[in-house]
Design an enzyme around this catalytic site. Structure first.
Site, PDB file in Angstrom:
ATOM      1  N   SER A  11       0.610  -9.217  -6.465  1.00 37.12           N
ATOM      2  CA  SER A  11       1.042  -8.247  -7.477  1.00 37.12           C
ATOM      3  C   SER A  11       1.132  -6.809  -6.960  1.00 37.12           C
ATOM      4  CB  SER A  11       0.065  -8.294  -8.657  1.00 37.12           C
ATOM      5  OG  SER A  11      -1.264  -8.071  -8.224  1.00 37.12           O
ATOM      6  N   TYR A 152     -16.444  -7.347   5.640  1.00 40.85           N
ATOM      7  CA  TYR A 152     -14.980  -7.498   5.689  1.00 40.85           C
ATOM      8  C   TYR A 152     -14.541  -8.095   7.032  1.00 40.85           C
ATOM      9  CZ  TYR A 152     -10.068  -5.887   5.321  1.00 40.85           C
ATOM     10  OH  TYR A 152      -8.702  -5.803   5.268  1.00 40.85           O
ATOM     11  N   LYS A 156     -12.618 -11.602   7.787  1.00 41.40           N
ATOM     12  CA  LYS A 156     -11.300 -11.609   8.438  1.00 41.40           C
ATOM     13  C   LYS A 156     -11.320 -12.368   9.759  1.00 41.40           C
ATOM     14  CE  LYS A 156      -9.126  -9.341   5.266  1.00 41.40           C
ATOM     15  NZ  LYS A 156      -8.108 -10.035   4.466  1.00 41.40           N
TER      16      LYS A 156
HETATM   17  P1  NAP Z   1      -4.337  -3.996  -2.474  1.00 38.91           P
HETATM   18  O1  NAP Z   1      -3.204  -3.051  -2.515  1.00 38.91           O
HETATM   19  O2  NAP Z   1      -5.698  -3.535  -2.885  1.00 38.91           O
HETATM   20  O3  NAP Z   1      -3.939  -5.295  -3.341  1.00 38.91           O
HETATM   21  C1  NAP Z   1      -4.867  -6.350  -3.455  1.00 38.91           C
HETATM   22  C2  NAP Z   1      -4.231  -7.518  -4.183  1.00 38.91           C
HETATM   23  O4  NAP Z   1      -5.192  -8.597  -4.220  1.00 38.91           O
HETATM   24  C3  NAP Z   1      -3.894  -7.214  -5.631  1.00 38.91           C
HETATM   25  O5  NAP Z   1      -2.732  -7.936  -5.968  1.00 38.91           O
HETATM   26  C4  NAP Z   1      -5.104  -7.759  -6.403  1.00 38.91           C
HETATM   27  O6  NAP Z   1      -4.792  -8.136  -7.736  1.00 38.91           O
HETATM   28  C5  NAP Z   1      -5.420  -8.984  -5.571  1.00 38.91           C
HETATM   29  N1  NAP Z   1      -6.797  -9.457  -5.692  1.00 38.91           N
HETATM   30  C6  NAP Z   1      -7.954  -8.789  -5.426  1.00 38.91           C
HETATM   31  N2  NAP Z   1      -9.013  -9.584  -5.658  1.00 38.91           N
HETATM   32  C7  NAP Z   1      -8.519 -10.787  -6.083  1.00 38.91           C
HETATM   33  C8  NAP Z   1      -9.096 -12.015  -6.484  1.00 38.91           C
HETATM   34  N3  NAP Z   1     -10.414 -12.188  -6.499  1.00 38.91           N
HETATM   35  N4  NAP Z   1      -8.275 -13.018  -6.858  1.00 38.91           N
HETATM   36  C9  NAP Z   1      -6.930 -12.862  -6.857  1.00 38.91           C
HETATM   37  N5  NAP Z   1      -6.323 -11.731  -6.482  1.00 38.91           N
HETATM   38  C10 NAP Z   1      -7.107 -10.701  -6.109  1.00 38.91           C
HETATM   39  O7  NAP Z   1      -4.539  -4.597  -1.006  1.00 38.91           O
HETATM   40  P2  NAP Z   1      -3.540  -4.574   0.270  1.00 38.91           P
HETATM   41  O8  NAP Z   1      -3.791  -3.338   1.025  1.00 38.91           O
HETATM   42  O9  NAP Z   1      -2.153  -4.924  -0.149  1.00 38.91           O
HETATM   43  O10 NAP Z   1      -4.167  -5.763   1.133  1.00 38.91           O
HETATM   44  C11 NAP Z   1      -3.663  -7.079   1.088  1.00 38.91           C
HETATM   45  C12 NAP Z   1      -4.330  -7.908   2.182  1.00 38.91           C
HETATM   46  O11 NAP Z   1      -4.072  -7.304   3.451  1.00 38.91           O
HETATM   47  C13 NAP Z   1      -5.857  -7.955   2.037  1.00 38.91           C
HETATM   48  O12 NAP Z   1      -6.330  -9.236   2.413  1.00 38.91           O
HETATM   49  C14 NAP Z   1      -6.328  -6.922   3.028  1.00 38.91           C
HETATM   50  O13 NAP Z   1      -7.632  -7.188   3.491  1.00 38.91           O
HETATM   51  C15 NAP Z   1      -5.292  -7.065   4.128  1.00 38.91           C
HETATM   52  N6  NAP Z   1      -5.157  -5.881   4.968  1.00 38.91           N
HETATM   53  C16 NAP Z   1      -4.770  -4.669   4.450  1.00 38.91           C
HETATM   54  C17 NAP Z   1      -4.660  -3.584   5.301  1.00 38.91           C
HETATM   55  C18 NAP Z   1      -4.223  -2.229   4.808  1.00 38.91           C
HETATM   56  O14 NAP Z   1      -4.249  -1.291   5.626  1.00 38.91           O
HETATM   57  N7  NAP Z   1      -3.813  -2.066   3.571  1.00 38.91           N
HETATM   58  C19 NAP Z   1      -4.949  -3.720   6.659  1.00 38.91           C
HETATM   59  C20 NAP Z   1      -5.348  -4.946   7.150  1.00 38.91           C
HETATM   60  C21 NAP Z   1      -5.437  -6.032   6.297  1.00 38.91           C
HETATM   61  P3  NAP Z   1      -5.374  -7.263  -9.002  1.00 38.91           P
HETATM   62  O15 NAP Z   1      -4.764  -5.907  -8.903  1.00 38.91           O
HETATM   63  O16 NAP Z   1      -4.975  -8.024 -10.212  1.00 38.91           O
HETATM   64  O17 NAP Z   1      -6.880  -7.232  -8.792  1.00 38.91           O
END
Ligand code: NAP
Length: 244
Positions: A11, A152, A156
């Site tokens: 989302s 975390y 990962k």
């Molecule tokens: P984000 O913007 O915070 O979005 C998180 C998403 O996960 C939202 O859609 C949220 O839905 C959903 N979510 C959280 N807890 C959940 C649960 N228990 N069950 C189902 N859905 C859940 O995060 P993002 O930055 O896009 O990160 C996405 C992935 O990439 C993560 O695994 C993160 O660790 C990884 N990542 C991100 C970065 C970065 O720099 N952003 C870097 C490395 C890895 P709701 O809003 O409804 O809670």
């Protein structure tokens, strides 16, 4: 017939970009979320307005009963999941000496237990179909570690071991399992970072900038395609060179 994809946490942020990209590739996409229904509905509306097929599904991906219900509603509405993107993730950062058990458990449950639950739920139909893709979104934290992120980074890194083992279990059925390891990507997750942290990080990124969610989505799109049929068990960094 179009393939069916599930993007957990589809989302917002990286998951949103992946959901839109896979829909653009012609897949029917289940957009999972845990609390923010409006954000999930917006992604679904965008996909359907472009002529695609999508479904918003609420589920806490760390909870078995939620995952079971999610897979059964996707099967009923779109068909069995053929491409699973384990993307949902959270952070609860603190130095280990200060980290309480709840912060440890929350992160392991959402980021890693979810990978076990969703992959297992998706696998039976993939084995029957003799085709499938399991793509998990890890992090540079899981390959290099990061102070304040023992929980975390453990979750990962756990994904990586999980994926190599799963890849060996299912390769003979033309099912691949791979990991994408993003560096710093502009999303809500990194928007909270202090400017001082950003200033510290930027010089270590060869590209000199944070990445975009679309730059993660294009690799996921490739790994999900038939073109990537001989790539399995791999962890591929998309990090602007921070890990080199
Ligand atoms: P984000 O913007 O915070 O979005 C998180 C998403 O996960 C939202 O859609 C949220 O839905 C959903 N979510 C959280 N807890 C959940 C649960 N228990 N069950 C189902 N859905 C859940 O995060 P993002 O930055 O896009 O990160 C996405 C992935 O990439 C993560 O695994 C993160 O660790 C990884 N990542 C991100 C970065 C970065 O720099 N952003 C870097 C490395 C890895 P709701 O809003 O409804 O809670």
């Amino acid at each position: 017939m179009s393939r069916v994809a599930l993007v957990t946490g589809g989302s917002r942020g990286i998951g949103r970009a992946i959901a839109l990209r896979l829909a653009g590739d012609g897949m029917s996409v289940a957009v999972n979320y845990s609390s923010n229904q409006a954000a999930a509905d917006e992604v679904v509306d965008l996909i359907t307005s472009r002529g695609g097929k999508a479904l918003a599904v609420r589920a806490n991906v760390g909870r078995p009963e939620d995952v079971e219900a999610m897979f059964s509603s996707i099967k009923g509405e779109l068909g069995p999941v053929e491409v699973l993107v384990n993307n949902a993730g959270i952070t609860r950062d603190d130095l280990l000496l200060r980290m309480d058990l709840e912060a440890w458990d929350d992160v392991i449950e959402t980021n890693l237990r979810s990978v076990y639950l969703c992959s297992k739920a998706a696998l039976r139909a993939m084995v029957r179909a003799r085709w499938g893709r399991v793509i998990s979104i890890s992090s540079v934290s899981g390959t290099s570690g990061n102070p304040g992120q023992t929980n975390y980074a453990a979750s990962k890194a756990g994904m990586i071991g999980f994926t190599m083992s799963l890849a060996k279990e299912v390769a003979s059925r033309s099912i691949t399992a791979n990991v994408v390891a993003p560096g710093f990507i502009e999303t809500d997750l990194t928007a909270d970072l202090d400017d001082s942290v950003k200033e510290l990080v930027l010089p270590s990124i060869a590209m000199g900038r944070f990445g975009t969610s679309d730059e993660i989505a294009s690799l996921v799109s490739y790994l999900a395609s038939d073109d990537a049929s001989y790539i399995t068990g791999q962890t591929i960094a998309v990090d602007g060179g921070i890990s080199i």
